[in-house]
Scaffold this motif. Structure first.
Motif: not given
Length: 171
Positions: A50-62, A123-126
């Protein structure tokens, strides 16, 4: 001296594109780290994915938002006019593609390379989280590593495709 550096930054696409992408990538990583820290502080307890998925979406937008602003400053804003040498004036006055066309091409290239970035980063975050690391620090380590790898790939591609060719030079 700062105005000379700024003119160099504006004239050389290989410099400004990489600087902008690195800056937007690192800024978005810091923003995501802060958001994750706040979430953890307020007791959000998601599974690691969940944290990994959130980080991907937030990073992409920002990342895209910050990059578009920096790209406009580097390639379309012309605040420094006085005192420019003739060669610098010619470089700064060279015909440029429209902002949307130029940004669109760059974002397309970044989108093609982004699976490599997000496979490494997510992958590395997870992996780091599963080893017991906080999601905040996992993102702080993983995303810059993905950024470094994709900067190398995109720079090689951009030099071959002409995306990184300066506006005052033929493709």
């Amino acid at each position: 001296m700062p105005d000379r550096l700024f003119r160099l930054y504006q004239r050389r696409r290989v410099i400004n594109l990489n600087a902008n992408i690195i800056a937007s990538g690192l800024l978005s990583t810091v923003f995501v780290m802060v958001i994750l820290w706040v979430m953890k502080r307020f007791g959000v307890d998601w599974p690691t994915w969940g944290f990994t998925a959130f980080s991907v979406v937030a990073d992409l937008i920002l990342d895209i938002t910050v990059f578009m602003g920096l790209h406009w400053v580097a390639n379309h804003w012309r605040p420094l006019r006085r005192g420019d040498c003739p060669e610098a004036k010619a470089a700064l006055d060279a015909k440029r593609p429209s902002y949307l066309r130029d940004t669109g091409r760059l974002q397309f290239e970044r989108a093609v390379i982004s699976p490599v970035y997000y496979i490494i980063a997510a992958g590395l975050t997870e992996t780091l989280q599963r080893q017991g690391m906080s999601p905040v620090w996992a993102v702080g380590i993983a995303y810059p590593i993905g950024l470094a790898a994709t900067r190398c790939l995109h720079t090689m591609w951009g030099l071959r495709s002409g995306t990184y060719v300066d506006h005052d030079r033929p493709d």
